[in-house]
Scaffold this motif. Structure first.
Motif, PDB file in Angstrom:
ATOM      1  N   THR A 169       2.087 -10.190   6.791  1.00 25.97           N
ATOM      2  CA  THR A 169       1.853 -10.790   5.470  1.00 25.97           C
ATOM      3  C   THR A 169       0.372 -11.015   5.221  1.00 25.97           C
ATOM      4  O   THR A 169      -0.161 -10.675   4.148  1.00 25.97           O
ATOM      5  CB  THR A 169       2.620 -12.114   5.360  1.00 25.97           C
ATOM      6  N   GLY A 170      -0.311 -11.585   6.199  1.00 26.12           N
ATOM      7  CA  GLY A 170      -1.746 -11.828   6.040  1.00 26.12           C
ATOM      8  C   GLY A 170      -2.539 -10.542   5.862  1.00 26.12           C
ATOM      9  O   GLY A 170      -3.475 -10.472   5.035  1.00 26.12           O
ATOM     10  N   TYR A 171      -2.183  -9.523   6.607  1.00 21.94           N
ATOM     11  CA  TYR A 171      -2.894  -8.248   6.506  1.00 21.94           C
ATOM     12  C   TYR A 171      -2.728  -7.640   5.121  1.00 21.94           C
ATOM     13  O   TYR A 171      -3.706  -7.189   4.505  1.00 21.94           O
ATOM     14  CB  TYR A 171      -2.362  -7.290   7.574  1.00 21.94           C
ATOM     15  N   GLN A 172      -1.508  -7.634   4.615  1.00 18.22           N
ATOM     16  CA  GLN A 172      -1.262  -7.014   3.310  1.00 18.22           C
ATOM     17  C   GLN A 172      -1.908  -7.818   2.181  1.00 18.22           C
ATOM     18  O   GLN A 172      -2.418  -7.238   1.213  1.00 18.22           O
ATOM     19  CB  GLN A 172       0.247  -6.868   3.065  1.00 18.22           C
ATOM     20  N   LEU A 173      -1.916  -9.139   2.296  1.00 21.20           N
ATOM     21  CA  LEU A 173      -2.553  -9.953   1.255  1.00 21.20           C
ATOM     22  C   LEU A 173      -4.055  -9.708   1.204  1.00 21.20           C
ATOM     23  O   LEU A 173      -4.649  -9.614   0.120  1.00 21.20           O
ATOM     24  CB  LEU A 173      -2.262 -11.432   1.496  1.00 21.20           C
ATOM     25  N   THR A 174      -4.686  -9.625   2.352  1.00 24.78           N
ATOM     26  CA  THR A 174      -6.133  -9.399   2.369  1.00 24.78           C
ATOM     27  C   THR A 174      -6.503  -7.993   1.907  1.00 24.78           C
ATOM     28  O   THR A 174      -7.628  -7.762   1.458  1.00 24.78           O
ATOM     29  CB  THR A 174      -6.690  -9.626   3.785  1.00 24.78           C
ATOM     30  N   HIS A 175      -5.553  -7.046   1.991  1.00 27.46           N
ATOM     31  CA  HIS A 175      -5.825  -5.681   1.564  1.00 27.46           C
ATOM     32  C   HIS A 175      -5.366  -5.413   0.127  1.00 27.46           C
ATOM     33  O   HIS A 175      -5.443  -4.274  -0.339  1.00 27.46           O
ATOM     34  CB  HIS A 175      -5.137  -4.685   2.510  1.00 27.46           C
ATOM     35  N   ALA A 224      -5.331  -2.263  -5.101  1.00 27.30           N
ATOM     36  CA  ALA A 224      -5.547  -2.227  -6.562  1.00 27.30           C
ATOM     37  C   ALA A 224      -6.603  -1.187  -6.923  1.00 27.30           C
ATOM     38  O   ALA A 224      -6.469  -0.445  -7.915  1.00 27.30           O
ATOM     39  CB  ALA A 224      -5.963  -3.612  -7.054  1.00 27.30           C
ATOM     40  N   GLY A 225      -7.662  -1.113  -6.138  1.00 28.15           N
ATOM     41  CA  GLY A 225      -8.695  -0.106  -6.394  1.00 28.15           C
ATOM     42  C   GLY A 225      -8.157   1.306  -6.237  1.00 28.15           C
ATOM     43  O   GLY A 225      -8.517   2.206  -7.017  1.00 28.15           O
ATOM     44  N   ARG A 226      -7.323   1.508  -5.235  1.00 29.42           N
ATOM     45  CA  ARG A 226      -6.734   2.838  -5.053  1.00 29.42           C
ATOM     46  C   ARG A 226      -5.862   3.221  -6.245  1.00 29.42           C
ATOM     47  O   ARG A 226      -5.884   4.371  -6.710  1.00 29.42           O
ATOM     48  CB  ARG A 226      -5.903   2.866  -3.779  1.00 29.42           C
ATOM     49  N   LEU A 227      -5.083   2.253  -6.749  1.00 30.31           N
ATOM     50  CA  LEU A 227      -4.220   2.546  -7.898  1.00 30.31           C
ATOM     51  C   LEU A 227      -5.052   2.907  -9.121  1.00 30.31           C
ATOM     52  O   LEU A 227      -4.727   3.849  -9.865  1.00 30.31           O
ATOM     53  CB  LEU A 227      -3.317   1.355  -8.194  1.00 30.31           C
ATOM     54  N   ARG A 284      -1.547  10.815   1.750  1.00 25.71           N
ATOM     55  CA  ARG A 284      -2.290   9.553   1.857  1.00 25.71           C
ATOM     56  C   ARG A 284      -1.480   8.439   1.201  1.00 25.71           C
ATOM     57  O   ARG A 284      -1.539   8.241  -0.016  1.00 25.71           O
ATOM     58  CB  ARG A 284      -3.660   9.682   1.189  1.00 25.71           C
ATOM     59  N   PRO A 285      -0.711   7.648   1.998  1.00 24.88           N
ATOM     60  CA  PRO A 285       0.103   6.571   1.416  1.00 24.88           C
ATOM     61  C   PRO A 285      -0.776   5.469   0.853  1.00 24.88           C
ATOM     62  O   PRO A 285      -1.933   5.288   1.266  1.00 24.88           O
ATOM     63  CB  PRO A 285       0.933   6.079   2.609  1.00 24.88           C
ATOM     64  N   LEU A 286      -0.209   4.761  -0.098  1.00 29.16           N
ATOM     65  CA  LEU A 286      -0.953   3.683  -0.744  1.00 29.16           C
ATOM     66  C   LEU A 286      -1.120   2.484   0.193  1.00 29.16           C
ATOM     67  O   LEU A 286      -2.227   1.987   0.403  1.00 29.16           O
ATOM     68  CB  LEU A 286      -0.228   3.256  -2.024  1.00 29.16           C
ATOM     69  N   ILE A 287      -0.012   2.012   0.799  1.00 24.82           N
ATOM     70  CA  ILE A 287      -0.024   0.796   1.625  1.00 24.82           C
ATOM     71  C   ILE A 287      -0.146   1.189   3.097  1.00 24.82           C
ATOM     72  O   ILE A 287       0.596   2.049   3.585  1.00 24.82           O
ATOM     73  CB  ILE A 287       1.254  -0.027   1.386  1.00 24.82           C
ATOM     74  N   GLU A 288      -1.066   0.570   3.782  1.00 17.75           N
ATOM     75  CA  GLU A 288      -1.286   0.844   5.195  1.00 17.75           C
ATOM     76  C   GLU A 288      -0.352   0.002   6.054  1.00 17.75           C
ATOM     77  O   GLU A 288       0.110  -1.071   5.635  1.00 17.75           O
ATOM     78  CB  GLU A 288      -2.739   0.538   5.570  1.00 17.75           C
TER      79      GLU A 288
END
Length: 755
Positions: free
Chosen positions: A125-131, A136-139, A239-243
């Motif tokens: 959760t923390g990793y995804q929130l910080t990324h 958003a920039g990728r989108l 290249r997936p959006l979410i890491e």
């Protein structure tokens, strides 16, 4: 000879095979066809004639449910494949699988698993929130490509461009009928889709004008959603959006095929033969292969005649067969079921590359009555050593982590301000020096003075055990119902029954000492046998586990054993107990240096367990010692050496050789060992009394061992019992040998003084 088609030969019928059974119809001889069950026919054949005393149908000894054929009883019935459903309901013919998962059967393991899951998802959760800003920039970056893809898709859909290749193919084949049909279909689709596309386009234009005319928060949100949708459409395929917050393990999933392949590759004769005869059922899995901590667990039954020890002998080859590091392969047995039950655990990581951090490093205080953390098992679960009412023996080759283990146990001892520590480090390297400031007795060295100090500690400890026994006996039943020290009793400082732990590292230097070894061994054995219920604990560590350096009376009575790598079976069994090697508990499988700090722990857990002990370096040990000193100073429990008191080292108060001469008269040339021991026990009960508690042969052996440092050998001598009886040859001593040894010893001492 009668031919098969001879009308004089009557065809065999089922009543020919079972003549005693009633039949509804017995037809006359003739060409009658009957269907006979092959199982029934086989059941009627007997390779041996029935015994004369075989039970008859009316014999009360006939087994219940057995079928009687003539005079013989068929015990194994045809159709044995039928299920006994009633027995299964009662649980007699089957084993019920547990409802509760494996990781929920232990509170410690459940807490460990749930805490791991909590940490895992908190990290995700923390990793995804910080990324989120990055996503958003990728989108936004991909939204133009998404717009192009959206417009192109609408155009292709509106004008039915997907069907263009089919129409072109019809033209190339010069098939006018198919082409006309496809053209009419395309025209009908376009007439329907063009208005829809125009309506959608107009709607999008109106929405765009509204958003750009008077932007509000909702409108900006709509724009963000639109950009996000276009960004998703514009995502590249590679290249997936979410890491991923946690990278997936590259370790191959353990399957039954992999396990069977690996076990077959070990070239164990029993497995090889069973696989060649019945490859499907030779190795039977008793439970599904599941995740168990950071690894996979497989429970299986080896082929008949193959034991877990056979697999342990080839752990290195099993590592190669599974294509995993040796430190990740941990086969073990479950002798509570049978010796062929193998529990194979394959970890994701190599245990030898794991450093276990001690939980005591950050602990402010500890209670020894709750055990002391020792380390982790291969599955990452914490393992504690119950200290009170136990004694501990630690053994290994040099450099395998024995002293580090002693440090970890010492940390738990000193962090309990009610526990009195007597630490003896007989290697002289100062590994336990940080604890000196909190110990009641402490010594470090390999010289004779240090050995004498340790021997004197055991003498004092033996007296303390006797004092505590007398004190405990006077306590009322309501305070001490079980006649053993508890936390409630230990907290009553006036009773003097607080925990007392004596550590002797490199104890072989004490027990093998020519002067102090024999007496120290007797005292240690006495303490181990009687001190456990009195709050007195002995922790011994040795790198030379043999009968001379570790008396059998000690190794046979210690309840908790921890064996790191040793050289062979004898050393293994000296530490872990008789037949440990035979039962598959083998500390010889550990790899030098790579498995340093890893050993077999026996007696602390229901089943023997592989444990990687926690490591404390010198600065960390010093921090723990400083914290322990502050605790004890505040509690007022600093005593003895910790307060700077210099105890007087008292040498042994008895002389074995002189005592023997005092009980063996000049007229007695040769005397049996058992007679000498009995007389010595009468002379000094506090010293030689424990010898009389042994069996007759053990008494004789005890005296032989005690005389060995003095260079005196015992042998077969002729004698008679003191109570009268027939003479016999038994192990004994010659009085002249004792006299000669005293003369030589006194001469050496006099020569040394004169120089």
């Amino acid at each position: 000879m009668t031919q098969p088609n001879d009308p004089g030969e009557r065809p065999a019928r089922d009543w020919d095979l079972f003549p005693d059974e009633p039949h509804d119809q017995m037809p006359d001889d003739g060409p009658v066809a009957e269907v006979v069950s092959i199982e029934t026919a086989r059941a009627g054949r007997h390779p041996y004639p029935p015994a004369e005393d075989a039970p008859t149908p009316t014999d009360p000894e006939t087994p219940t449910g057995a079928r009687v054929l003539g005079d013989a009883v068929q015990v194994d019935q045809p159709g044995g494949e039928r299920r006994d459903w009633w027995a299964e309901l009662e649980g007699k013919a089957s084993t019920r699988r547990r409802i509760v998962p494996l990781w929920l059967r232990s509170r410690t393991e459940a807490v460990h698993t749930l805490s791991w899951m909590g940490r895992h998802y908190a990290h995700v959760t923390g990793y995804q929130l910080t990324h989120t800003p990055l996503y958003a920039g990728r989108l936004a970056y991909r939204s133009p490509r998404g717009l192009v893809r959206l417009v192109g898709g609408m155009v292709r859909w509106t004008f039915d461009l997907e069907g263009e290749p089919v129409r072109v193919a019809a033209v190339q084949k010069a098939d006018p009928e198919i082409y006309l049909k496809l053209s009419r279909q395309r025209d009908s689709r376009v007439r329907l889709r063009v208005p829809i596309a125009l309506a959608v386009l107009i709607t999008l234009l109106i929405v765009a004008l509204i958003v750009t005319a008077a932007p509000t928060a909702a409108q900006w949100g709509t724009l963000a959603v639109a950009l996000a949708a276009l960004g998703v459409l514009g995502k590249p395929a590679d290249r997936p959006l979410i890491e991923r917050a946690v990278l997936a393990s590259t370790v191959e999933k353990l399957t039954s095929d992999i396990v069977i392949r690996a076990l077959t590759a070990l070239s164990i004769p029993g497995i090889t033969q069973a696989m060649s005869k019945n490859p499907k059922d030779a190795i039977r899995f008793v439970a599904p292969i599941t995740r168990d901590g950071p690894g996979w667990r497989a429970d299986l039954d080896l082929p008949y005649g193959v034991t877990v020890g056979d697999v342990l002998d080839k752990r290195d080859r099993l590592s190669g067969a599974l294509r995993r590091p040796l430190g990740a392969i941990w086969p073990e047995g479950d002798s509570s079921i049978h010796e062929g039950r193998l529990i194979l655990w394959v970890g994701d990581k190599d245990l030898s590359k794991t450093i276990v951090t001690s939980p005591l490093l950050k602990a402010t205080i500890h209670d020894v009555f709750k055990g002391i953390p020792l380390g982790n098992d291969p599955r990452g679960r914490a393992v504690k050593v119950p200290l009170i009412q136990h004694n501990v023996l630690i053994g290994s080759l040099p450099g395998q982590g024995k002293t580090a283990t002693v440090r970890e146990l010492g940390a738990g001892i000193v962090l309990d301000p009610t526990t009195e520590g007597w630490f003896h480090e007989l290697k002289g390297t100062g590994d336990l020096d940080p604890y000196e400031k909190v110990c009641h007795r402490y010594v470090s060295g390999i010289h004779d003075e240090a050995i004498a100090y340790a021997a004197d500690s055991l003498t004092l400890l033996r007296k303390e055990v006797m004092r505590r026994a007398a004190t405990l006996k006077t306590l009322p039943p309501d305070l001490c119902p079980d006649k053993r020290v508890t936390r409630q009793i230990a907290d009553k400082r006036s009773l003097g029954l607080h925990p007392l732990v004596c550590i002797i590292d490199e104890c072989q230097n004490l027990f093998a000492h020519a002067t102090y070894g024999a007496k120290a061994g007797e005292d240690a054995e006495f303490i181990i046998k009687l001190g456990r219920a009195l709050g007195v604990v002995l922790i011994l560590a040795t790198q030379r586990p043999d009968k001379d350096s570790l008396p059998t009376g000690i190794s046979a009575n210690v309840s908790i054993r921890y064996c790191l790598r040793v050289a062979g079976q004898i050393e293994n069994d000296m530490i872990l107990g008789t037949s440990a090697y035979k039962n598959g508990i083998r500390a010889t499988v550990f790899v030098p240096e790579a498995d340093a700090g890893t050993g077999y722990l026996v007696g602390a857990t229901p089943m023997p367990k592989v444990v990687k002990s926690a490591y404390l370096d010198t600065p960390q040990t010093q921090l723990i010692a400083d914290r322990a000193h502050a605790l004890r100073k505040a509690a007022g429990t600093l005593t003895g050496h910790a307060l700077g008191e210099g105890p007087t080292v008292t040498a042994p108060t008895h002389d074995l050789l002189a005592d023997i001469l005092s009980v063996v008269g000049p007229a007695e040339v040769k005397v049996w060992n058992e007679i000498v021991v009995a007389r010595l026990a009468e002379l000094r009960p506090e010293v030689y009394g424990p010898w009389m508690e042994l069996e007759a042969d053990a008494r004789a052996a005890q005296l032989t061992t005690a005389l060995k440092p003095h260079g005196i050998k015992t042998g077969q001598v002729w004698g008679t019992p003191e109570t009268g009886g027939k003479g016999a040859n038994r192990r004994g001593i010659t009085r002249d040998d004792i006299t000669t040894a005293i003369t030589q010893r006194d001469g050496k001492q006099g020569s040394g003084t004169g120089s």
